[in-house]
Scaffold this active site. Structure first.
Site, short mmCIF file in Angstrom:
data_model
loop_
_atom_site.label_atom_id
_atom_site.label_comp_id
_atom_site.label_asym_id
_atom_site.label_seq_id
_atom_site.Cartn_x
_atom_site.Cartn_y
_atom_site.Cartn_z
N CYS A 127 0.85 -1.19 0.00
CA CYS A 127 0.00 0.00 0.00
C CYS A 127 0.90 1.25 0.00
CB CYS A 127 -0.94 -0.07 1.19
SG CYS A 127 -2.21 1.22 1.25
N ASP A 185 -8.69 -3.82 -7.16
CA ASP A 185 -8.29 -2.79 -6.20
C ASP A 185 -8.73 -1.42 -6.71
OD1 ASP A 185 -6.96 -0.96 -4.58
OD2 ASP A 185 -5.07 -2.07 -4.58
N HIS A 216 -7.80 -4.68 -2.77
CA HIS A 216 -6.71 -4.03 -2.03
C HIS A 216 -6.48 -4.76 -0.72
CE1 HIS A 216 -4.05 -0.65 -1.33
NE2 HIS A 216 -4.52 -0.54 -0.09
#
Length: 250
Positions: A127, A185, A216
């Site tokens: 991330c 995502d 995600h």
């Protein structure tokens, strides 16, 4: 391999408060390649701690920095809830990009000089950490980087002012790099992934590229999006990259 996971150092960062770097390393004598692991926006959560331990157990000296050390007390862990998410995202756009880069320089230098480190270096992250792992890999001392669903590279919105230069600097990337993305995502849509890959091709980067059917944070072993099979697949690709680049002579 049995590891040590109870160590940390508060290391100096120019122009900033000290940064706590958590260490995970084999509990046997020797010197091992160093891996700088950048967390999500929540800092050193349980899933990140377990990930660091897993990597260390493969024979690496892993350092995990507290990415928001200027804004949160040492040891702070944000929760995987709305308040923690809001705080983590707010700090992601409060901290200057230059400060993220200064953290990476200090952490890499510390890790490289650690008695348990061989001096060979890689980065990895998830991330926000995927983006930071990429930026840290612009350092020529870094041989490899593994970037998992790296946010904000395609949009150039990391840091204060939301105007980073990550795509512009891609020509500086010498490390062999692994990018892994979830096709479902929403934070990195198809057009964003295509922009990153086009730029990698434009600069002649040495990279691997994997898109999987996942949302995600599919590597986080808490919550409904975790996919254990894809976790093993992603880690296998990363460890193969590290074995090839960090354990090779030279």
């Amino acid at each position: 391999m049995i590891i040590r996971s109870d160590e940390y150092e508060d290391i100096p960062v120019p122009g900033s408060a000290p940064m706590r770097l958590h260490l995970f390393r084999p509990a046997v004598p020797g010197r091992f390649p160093g891996v700088l692991l950048f967390s999500e926006i929540y800092q050193l959560t349980g899933p990140i701690r377990r990930l660091a331990a897993m990597v260390a157990g493969q024979g690496y000296c892993v350092g995990v920095p507290e990415v928001y050390h200027e804004y949160e007390a040492p040891g702070t862990v944000l929760r995987y809830d709305q308040a923690g998410t809001d705080r983590g995202n707010a700090l992601k756009f409060t901290k200057p990009v230059a400060a993220f880069d200064a953290d990476a320089m200090s952490a890499l230098a510390f890790l490289q000089q650690h008695p348990a480190c061989s001096g060979r270096l890689a980065t990895m992250g998830l991330c926000l950490g995927g983006h930071l792992a990429y930026r840290a890999a612009l350092n020529p001392a870094v041989a490899a980087a593994a970037c998992f669903y790296a946010t904000d590279i395609h949009s150039g919105t990391l840091g204060a002012g939301k105007a980073d230069d990550s795509l512009a600097r891609m020509g500086e990337l010498k490390a062999e790099t692994l990018f892994v993305w979830g096709r479902q995502d929403p934070h990195i849509p198809f057009a964003g992934r295509e922009a990153i890959r086009a730029r990698l091709e434009e600069v002649g980067a040495r990279y691997e590229w994997h898109e999987v059917n996942a949302a995600h944070a599919f590597l986080r072993d808490e919550g409904p999006r975790y996919d254990p099979a894809l976790f093993l697949q992603a880690m296998g690709g990363m460890l193969a990259l590290f074995q090839r680049t960090l354990n090779a002579p030279g």
